[in-house]
Design a protein around this motif. Structure first.
Motif, short mmCIF file in Angstrom:
data_model
loop_
_atom_site.label_atom_id
_atom_site.label_comp_id
_atom_site.label_asym_id
_atom_site.label_seq_id
_atom_site.Cartn_x
_atom_site.Cartn_y
_atom_site.Cartn_z
N ASP A 49 0.50 -0.76 0.13
CA ASP A 49 0.05 -0.29 0.18
C ASP A 49 0.81 1.21 0.26
O ASP A 49 1.84 1.38 1.05
N GLN A 50 0.87 2.40 -0.33
CA GLN A 50 1.20 3.08 -1.30
C GLN A 50 1.80 4.24 0.41
O GLN A 50 2.40 5.09 1.00
N GLU B 281 1.68 2.63 3.81
CA GLU B 281 1.99 1.86 4.55
C GLU B 281 3.78 2.09 3.94
O GLU B 281 4.70 2.41 5.03
N ASP C 176 -8.85 4.08 3.61
CA ASP C 176 -9.48 2.82 3.78
C ASP C 176 -10.96 3.10 2.86
O ASP C 176 -10.87 2.13 1.86
N VAL D 124 -10.20 3.58 -1.08
CA VAL D 124 -8.80 2.52 -1.88
C VAL D 124 -10.29 1.59 -2.01
O VAL D 124 -9.97 1.15 -2.71
N ASN E 154 -2.88 5.69 -10.56
CA ASN E 154 -3.45 4.12 -9.44
C ASN E 154 -5.09 4.10 -10.37
O ASN E 154 -5.36 2.74 -10.17
#
Length: 755
Positions: free
Chosen positions: A382-383, A385, A424, A427, A730
């Motif tokens: 995940d970007q 993270e 979240d 995403v 993305n």
């Protein structure tokens, strides 16, 4: 007695808000001087040529014309328009007028006349014969050893190179190595106020220039070099600035007005219209860069190698300054021990590149943050993270010089921005629409900027405070207010220390004859350096007031506090006296005036951090991008004026969105500019802005800043472009490595992926 802050941390409008909204603020172009002439400039219509012949006879014969200036009759001293202090040495390539023109918009001649209409007519009568020379627009072509030299010695201005750790070792430790090229465009600062100057060279050989400058004392050095004048014969006044963003740091049209005033010994006003301002002042450096990164399987970066070229345009200007600034910022954001940065500024036959908000950081961080996003996608991490793994901690050191970074809080910024954007859920939307025509994309990026010129320049500001006998005060500051209320912040700090209401503190600002030396308003130094200078100067005055009040109250000076426009004994509030009575006592009983000054030297260079996140919607059939939500959280230490800093953040995001999506100062292959008005340039309108979600890091403050504050001037613009392009990439699943990310470019990326 202990008490809460009265000014610090309180929201307030900028000091001159009423004047601006009522149209009563006086800008340079609003001014006239007795017997003033009006000037107009003839600009080159070709990108590169020698002037074979120039005939000004018809212009000189026009009734009302008082002077015509060309390279034949003005100073031919070469200068660098970005010089900042007396011993500052930069490549000197510019002249007021030259016998060679190097870009469309280069100055050829100028006229001073009794009216603007006469000056405009006279300029059209000047006849010029050009011998055209090779035109170079691409830095890669211009940098080749056999390229035609735009200036003697070749087209590479210089080199800035910085290394931390062992690059080979870092790449050897990597599990994966990724490489890619990135490109950024020219854009113009787009300030509402165009460039303008009034020059008055009198018969005592004193040159006074009134102009919206961000750097009066640095400009004074330039005029001294060009005209051979001592500094007591040069006065620079900056009355008001209708937007600067770096574009008004350097000397531009002022030297033309000065030359014409010298010829006529009359005041001369020169105002550029919008087209002339865009054509012939300054733009942001365009860039090309190759980025190579090494990373472990778990997402820890082991090495980063950045090699860039920036397009400085036709003259050196701030080529080395901007290059030097960008060379250190990339080392301060991530825990990457092995890094290398190299940049070569290169001459081309395009407009002169200069300072613009972010000062090199937007170009460097566009490539770096785009690489972070690519690595996240390639490794399936995940970007957000990946950012969390690599961002610096509060106790981190600069890997180049091993200096503490101060109190950096980018990780706190990251966690807060993810909540603001509802990361979240966003995403999940991105995943749910990955096969739809309208796709959701989410992007995250980090950016930084400094707080001063520590390590690069002699970063000093000296302020002065004078008390009046009625208890009011005058602050003398070399600082220039560009609309961000830099001076208002200084007034608030002085008010906090002295306990005098802000409406009893007036200001004399940005006048080189009256104010003490000030490096200039750039490098986001207005709060951290100049604000600290205001605090220290006010503390010196506070001690003097305490000493005088102690005589009236008959208590120890160190037990006296100043607030609510009075001096109070901390142990018994019934014993107090007004500041006005203190000053009357000082003048009447001691025949003494109170006036202090203090110099603030920036002895460390902390960094301001920001993490941004965006949610976009992309039309896969047209390439159209709509930014739905934009979140930004910044680490600015202890905030002095929440209203002001939110405005700074909003403005930076707006500027960055234009950089990412719409704005470009374009040329054709012959060097002819294609975007010389704001309509074609497409600065985003308010109706085109997304929903903004803003926040600030929880911080105990930055050591060395006034009340723990640090800057917000430039850092907000840095992460915007990569954040937006990361979100687009993305969404569509295809790379875009240049900006602006126009619909055509997005559609091309989509089509290239489908082949």
């Amino acid at each position: 007695m202990a008490h809460d802050f009265r000014e610090i941390g309180k929201s307030r409008p900028i000091r001159d808000a009423e004047l601006k909204v009522t149209g009563r603020k006086v800008y340079t172009d609003d001014m006239t001087l007795p017997n003033m002439l009006y000037a107009k400039v003839l600009f080159s219509p070709v990108a590169h040529a020698r002037i074979v012949n120039i005939d000004t006879s018809k212009a000189e014969a026009l009734p009302g014309v008082r002077a015509v200036a060309t390279y034949k009759n003005v100073s031919q001293v070469k200068y660098n328009s970005a010089v900042r202090f007396i011993e500052n040495q930069l490549p000197e390539t510019e002249r007021i007028f030259d016998d060679t023109v190097r870009f469309v918009g280069d100055r050829v001649a100028a006229v001073a006349a009794e009216t603007l209409e006469i000056a405009e007519a006279a300029v059209k009568l000047i006849e010029v014969e050009y011998e055209e020379l090779p035109v170079l627009m691409d830095v890669r072509e211009a940098a080749k050893p056999d390229a035609y030299p735009i200036h003697e010695g070749g087209n590479i201005v210089g080199c800035n190179e910085v290394t931390a750790g062992d690059l080979d070792k870092g790449f050897a430790e990597a599990d994966y190595i990724f490489e890619d090229d990135f490109q950024t465009q020219f854009i113009h600062q787009g300030a509402m106020e165009p460039h303008v100057a009034i020059a008055d060279w009198n018969y005592d050989d004193k040159l006074t220039i009134i102009t919206p400058s961000q750097d009066t004392f640095g400009n004074r050095v330039v005029y001294g070099r060009i005209f051979g004048l001592p500094y007591n014969k040069i006065r620079i006044i900056s009355p008001a600035i209708g937007g600067g963003f770096g574009g008004k740091i350097e000397v531009t049209l002022e030297v033309v007005a000065a030359a014409l005033s010298k010829m006529t010994r009359r005041p001369v006003k020169l105002t550029y219209n919008r087209k002339e301002t865009m054509l012939s002042t300054r733009v942001r450096h365009a860039s090309v860069g190759h980025f190579k990164v090494g990373v472990k399987k778990d997402g820890h970066f082991t090495a980063v190698d950045i090699n860039m070229m920036t397009n400085t345009g036709a003259y050196a200007s701030s080529a080395l300054n901007v290059s030097g600034a960008m060379s250190h910022k990339v080392f301060k954001v991530y825990k990457i021990a092995n890094m290398h940065f190299k940049n070569n500024p290169v001459y081309t036959n395009s407009a002169i590149s200069g300072a613009m908000r972010g000062y090199g950081s937007p170009q460097a961080f566009f490539g770096l943050e785009r690489m972070f996003n690519r690595v996240a996608n390639e490794l399936g991490i995940d970007q957000a993270e990946l950012q969390r793994i690599n961002l610096v901690d509060p106790d981190s050191l600069d890997p180049c010089f091993f200096h503490p970074l101060g109190n950096p809080q980018p990780k706190d910024c990251l966690e807060k921005v993810l909540k603001l954007i509802n990361y979240d859920e966003a995403v999940k939307e991105m995943e749910a629409t990955k096969n739809d025509r309208y796709r959701i994309g989410v992007g995250v990026s980090t950016g930084v900027h400094g707080n001063n010129c520590f390590g690069a320049h002699r970063d000093v500001t000296t302020l002065m405070i004078k008390m009046n006998e009625d208890g009011t005060a005058i602050l003398y500051t070399g600082s220039h207010d560009m609309g961000c209320d830099t001076v208002g912040t200084q007034v608030a700090i002085v008010s906090e220390v002295l306990g005098i209401p802000t409406n009893k503190i007036d200001v004399v600002a940005a006048d080189s004859d009256v104010c003490l030396w000030h490096l200039g308003d750039f490098s986001s130094r207005g709060t951290f350096v100049v604000g600290m200078a205001a605090k220290n100067t006010a503390e010196k005055m506070k001690k003097l007031l305490q000493e005088q009040a102690s005589e009236l109250l008959e208590v120890p000076a160190e037990e006296i506090d100043l607030y609510d426009d009075r001096a109070w004994w901390e142990k018994d509030e019934s014993k107090n006296v007004s500041i006005a009575d203190v000053m009357l006592h000082c003048q009447r009983d001691h025949a003494r005036e109170l006036c202090v000054n203090d110099s603030q030297l920036a002895d460390r260079g902390p960094t301001s951090y920001g993490v941004h996140a965006a949610k976009v919607k992309v039309d896969m059939e047209t390439g159209e991008v709509e930014v739905l939500d934009y979140a930004a959280v910044h680490d600015a230490g202890h905030i002095i004026n929440p209203m002001g800093i939110e405005g700074q953040l909003q403005g930076g995001i707006h500027m960055g969105l234009g950089y990412a999506l719409t704005e470009e100062f374009k040329y054709d292959e012959k060097g002819n500019p294609q975007t010389t008005n704001l309509r074609k340039f497409h600065i985003l309108k308010a109706s085109e802005m997304p929903r903004l979600h803003l926040g600030f890091a929880d911080s105990e403050g930055e050591p060395g800043g006034p009340y723990g504050a640090k800057s917000m001037g430039e850092s907000p613009v840095v992460p915007v472009a990569p954040t937006i392009v990361n979100a687009i990439v993305n969404a569509i699943g295809a790379e875009i490595n240049s900006i602006p990310a126009t619909p055509d470019k997005v559609l091309a990326a989509i089509k290239s992926k489908s082949k």
